[in-house]
Design a protein around this motif. Structure first.
Motif, mmCIF file in Angstrom:
data_model
loop_
_atom_site.group_PDB
_atom_site.id
_atom_site.type_symbol
_atom_site.label_atom_id
_atom_site.label_comp_id
_atom_site.label_asym_id
_atom_site.label_seq_id
_atom_site.Cartn_x
_atom_site.Cartn_y
_atom_site.Cartn_z
ATOM 1 N N MET A 180 32.594 -15.114 21.415
ATOM 2 C CA MET A 180 33.996 -15.670 21.065
ATOM 3 C C MET A 180 33.690 -17.313 21.434
ATOM 4 S SD MET A 180 35.768 -13.372 20.614
ATOM 5 C CE MET A 180 37.746 -14.081 20.595
ATOM 6 N N SER A 181 32.850 -17.919 21.974
ATOM 7 C CA SER A 181 32.432 -19.187 22.084
ATOM 8 C C SER A 181 31.551 -19.809 20.744
ATOM 9 C CB SER A 181 31.786 -19.632 23.446
ATOM 10 O OG SER A 181 30.051 -19.014 23.390
ATOM 11 N N PHE A 182 31.447 -19.039 19.857
ATOM 12 C CA PHE A 182 30.431 -19.378 18.831
ATOM 13 C C PHE A 182 31.559 -20.042 17.863
ATOM 14 C CE2 PHE A 182 27.281 -17.806 15.552
ATOM 15 C CZ PHE A 182 26.857 -19.072 15.397
ATOM 16 N N THR A 183 31.690 -21.410 17.747
ATOM 17 C CA THR A 183 32.530 -22.001 16.745
ATOM 18 C C THR A 183 32.343 -21.912 15.493
ATOM 19 O OG1 THR A 183 31.507 -23.947 16.937
ATOM 20 C CG2 THR A 183 33.001 -23.771 18.816
ATOM 21 N N ALA A 184 31.315 -21.605 14.963
ATOM 22 C CA ALA A 184 30.883 -21.317 13.524
ATOM 23 C C ALA A 184 31.783 -20.177 12.964
ATOM 24 C CB ALA A 184 29.417 -21.054 13.476
ATOM 25 N N VAL A 185 32.085 -19.217 13.895
ATOM 26 C CA VAL A 185 32.930 -17.921 13.533
ATOM 27 C C VAL A 185 34.317 -18.330 13.029
ATOM 28 C CG1 VAL A 185 33.511 -15.471 14.035
ATOM 29 C CG2 VAL A 185 31.540 -16.203 14.601
ATOM 30 N N GLY A 186 34.912 -19.000 14.133
ATOM 31 C CA GLY A 186 36.249 -19.488 13.600
ATOM 32 C C GLY A 186 36.513 -20.572 12.605
ATOM 33 N N VAL A 187 35.493 -21.344 12.565
ATOM 34 C CA VAL A 187 35.467 -22.326 11.241
ATOM 35 C C VAL A 187 35.240 -21.567 9.952
ATOM 36 C CG1 VAL A 187 33.934 -24.174 10.248
ATOM 37 C CG2 VAL A 187 34.244 -24.292 12.706
ATOM 38 N N ILE A 188 34.357 -20.574 9.819
ATOM 39 C CA ILE A 188 34.342 -19.878 8.556
ATOM 40 C C ILE A 188 35.346 -19.096 8.430
ATOM 41 C CG2 ILE A 188 32.899 -17.757 7.651
ATOM 42 C CD1 ILE A 188 30.507 -18.534 9.260
ATOM 43 N N ILE A 189 35.929 -18.506 9.325
ATOM 44 C CA ILE A 189 37.409 -17.705 8.948
ATOM 45 C C ILE A 189 38.388 -18.387 8.585
ATOM 46 C CG2 ILE A 189 39.035 -16.343 10.045
ATOM 47 C CD1 ILE A 189 36.949 -14.945 11.854
ATOM 48 N N ILE A 190 38.594 -19.587 9.092
ATOM 49 C CA ILE A 190 39.505 -20.590 8.993
ATOM 50 C C ILE A 190 39.426 -21.297 7.625
ATOM 51 C CG2 ILE A 190 40.756 -22.907 9.561
ATOM 52 C CD1 ILE A 190 40.314 -22.119 12.255
ATOM 53 N N ALA A 191 38.064 -21.658 7.481
ATOM 54 C CA ALA A 191 37.802 -22.156 5.825
ATOM 55 C C ALA A 191 38.073 -21.067 4.802
ATOM 56 C CB ALA A 191 36.522 -22.659 5.884
ATOM 57 N N MET A 192 37.672 -19.816 4.961
ATOM 58 C CA MET A 192 37.714 -18.862 4.214
ATOM 59 C C MET A 192 39.393 -18.434 3.677
ATOM 60 S SD MET A 192 34.830 -18.556 2.750
ATOM 61 C CE MET A 192 35.377 -17.022 1.727
ATOM 62 N N GLY A 232 36.128 -9.752 3.389
ATOM 63 C CA GLY A 232 34.318 -9.782 3.039
ATOM 64 C C GLY A 232 33.676 -10.227 3.874
ATOM 65 N N LEU A 233 33.964 -10.899 4.888
ATOM 66 C CA LEU A 233 33.267 -11.510 6.010
ATOM 67 C C LEU A 233 32.567 -10.407 6.916
ATOM 68 C CD1 LEU A 233 35.357 -14.475 6.760
ATOM 69 C CD2 LEU A 233 33.406 -14.362 5.113
ATOM 70 N N GLY A 234 33.033 -9.203 6.725
ATOM 71 C CA GLY A 234 32.424 -8.035 7.799
ATOM 72 C C GLY A 234 30.976 -8.057 8.178
#
Length: 463
Positions: free
Chosen positions: A83-95, A341-343
């Motif tokens: 949950m602290s991996f900001t790259a995950v949130g960044v990717i989801i928001i951008a997508m 599609g990000l699964g």
């Protein structure tokens, strides 16, 4: 060169799935952490705190992942680590935004426009140059430009993996320089000034200290990366055996032209909206304490939201103008499809994050950085050999410590005063750090977007 590339290709073809690679790396980190823990490995060093600008004494001891505390961390920290991996949130928001633009057809229309305008011989140079500049927008290059470059290559019959590789090199391997001033520059210069004060109190360097070096580096690296891609990488890939994207080829229709005009007006609207929130004195997206628009400002800290909204509004406007989106449910469906599609990528990022967290917990990266820095400092080299050795050490450490700020916080108080005593200007030391810091980002398994690039590549070549 051909023989070397043959070896690289043979080795690359035997590499297992990225998930398997990171599971093996996790096993290696667990084993090494326990060995170094039993040996009592530790280091004491001084570092500059980026927040307080104070020189701090610090000690780092290797922590074992097989100790009682280590096992607790592995077990209880799995969810918190992810949950602290900001790259995950960044990717989801951008997508959410990019997904709307892609579903509406805006991305394909932009690719066709780019292909129509750009001379074929210059396409790689343009994409690499844009990739280098994209670091001003943090992660936008990874999320937007790299898949767009692959699609642009495919649309004109070139191998999409060549476009992906060239743009990835531009985004990742030249991250520390730009022809524009970006937030990272302010932090690096601030740490440098704190290190200068250890040797020469009252002396400072400005935010523009490496500007011309950065401009020259951007132009040089653009030419080098594009030349290598066109002359060596793409010919080795050969003709693309997959299906071409027929929709991405050809000219722009009347409906698409109307959609692009609508998208332009949507973009203008978003820019005006953010200008009102950013430009006036005391605007909410400025730093509330300093009034800065760049350094530690809400605008720059939340830039991915701006990027997502640009693609969302422009994509929706394009869809309305081109007739590809007629109802609000079409926009929502495009967002849902993009996230669905990000699964596979999210699973890979989960494994990568556990590896990152485990490696950070052990303190082995800090141990390696300090030991290598101390060895170089005590080697008794002259200014030029020491500067070259410094670049090499930074490059090697970049494989296991990809963040530019943590490395510089450790290295600056050692090497800035040391090289100043050898008559090397602090601006040159910072420039040398930039040279060593970025290139290996493109091959480091600790790059937060490694999994994303693999998923982009697998879209065109499953094996």
């Amino acid at each position: 060169m051909e023989r070397f590339l043959d070896v690289v290709e043979r080795v690359g073809n035997r590499v297992p799935h990225p998930v398997v690679i990171f599971v093996l790396l996790i096993g290696l980190v667990i084993l090494l952490s326990h060995v170094f823990y039993l040996l009592g490995a530790s280091v004491s060093y001084q570092r500059i705190n980026p927040d307080t600008h104070a020189l701090e004494d610090a000690t780092a001891s290797v922590r074992s992942l097989l100790s009682a505390d280590g096992i607790r961390f592995v077990y209880a920290g799995a969810v918190a680590n992810f949950m602290s991996f900001t790259a995950v949130g960044v990717i989801i928001i951008a997508m959410l935004g990019v997904g709307v633009a892609e579903a509406a057809g805006l991305i394909k229309a932009l690719i066709r426009k780019l292909v129509m305008v750009a001379p074929p011989a210059a396409l790689t140079y343009i994409l690499v140059f844009i990739g280098v500049l994209s670091s001003i927008a943090a992660d936008a290059g990874y999320l937007v430009l790299i898949p767009l470059a692959a699609a642009a290559y495919l649309s004109i019959g070139r191998h999409p993996l060549a476009g992906l590789a060239a743009s990835f090199a531009g985004v990742a391997a030249v991250f520390s320089v730009n022809i524009l001033i970006k937030p990272l520059d302010g932090i690096l210069v601030g740490i440098t000034n704190d290190a200068i004060a250890l040797m020469s109190p009252g002396r400072t360097i400005s935010l523009m200290s490496n500007f011309w070096f950065s401009v020259a580096s951007v132009l040089l690296i653009t030419v080098v990366v594009a030349f290598i891609s066109d002359r060596f990488i793409e010919p080795r890939l050969g003709p693309y055996a997959g299906a071409a994207d027929a929709d991405a080829a050809g000219g722009v229709t009347a409906e698409e032209s109307r959609g692009l005009r609508y998208a332009l007006w949507g973009l203008v609207g978003v820019l005006l909206f953010f200008a009102l929130l950013s430009l006036p004195p005391g605007a909410p997206l400025r730093n509330p304490d300093t009034g800065s628009l760049i350094a530690d400002s809400p605008l720059m800290n939340g830039l991915i939201v701006f990027i997502a909204l640009v693609f969302l509004v422009a994509g929706a406007a394009y869809g309305i103008g081109a007739g590809t989106m007629r109802r609000s449910v079409d926009i929502v469906s495009a967002m849902e499809k993009a996230v669905a599609g990000l699964g596979g990528l999210i699973f890979l990022l989960f494994v990568i994050r556990q590896f990152n967290a485990f490696f950070t917990y052990t303190n082995m990266a800090t141990l390696a950085a300090v030991k290598m820095g101390d060895a170089l400092e005590s080697a008794g080299l002259g200014a030029l050999p020491l500067l070259v050795g410094f670049v090499f050490v930074v490059g090697v450490l970049d494989l296991i410590m990809t963040g530019a700020i943590p490395k510089w916080a450790i290295f600056a108080p050692i090497f800035v005063p040391l090289l100043m005593r050898l008559q090397v200007e602090p601006e040159a030391v910072l420039a040398a750090y930039r040279v060593g810091d970025s290139p290996l980002n493109a091959v480091s398994p600790l790059n937060a977007y490694f999994g994303l690039i693999v998923s982009f590549a697998m879209k065109y070549q499953k094996d």
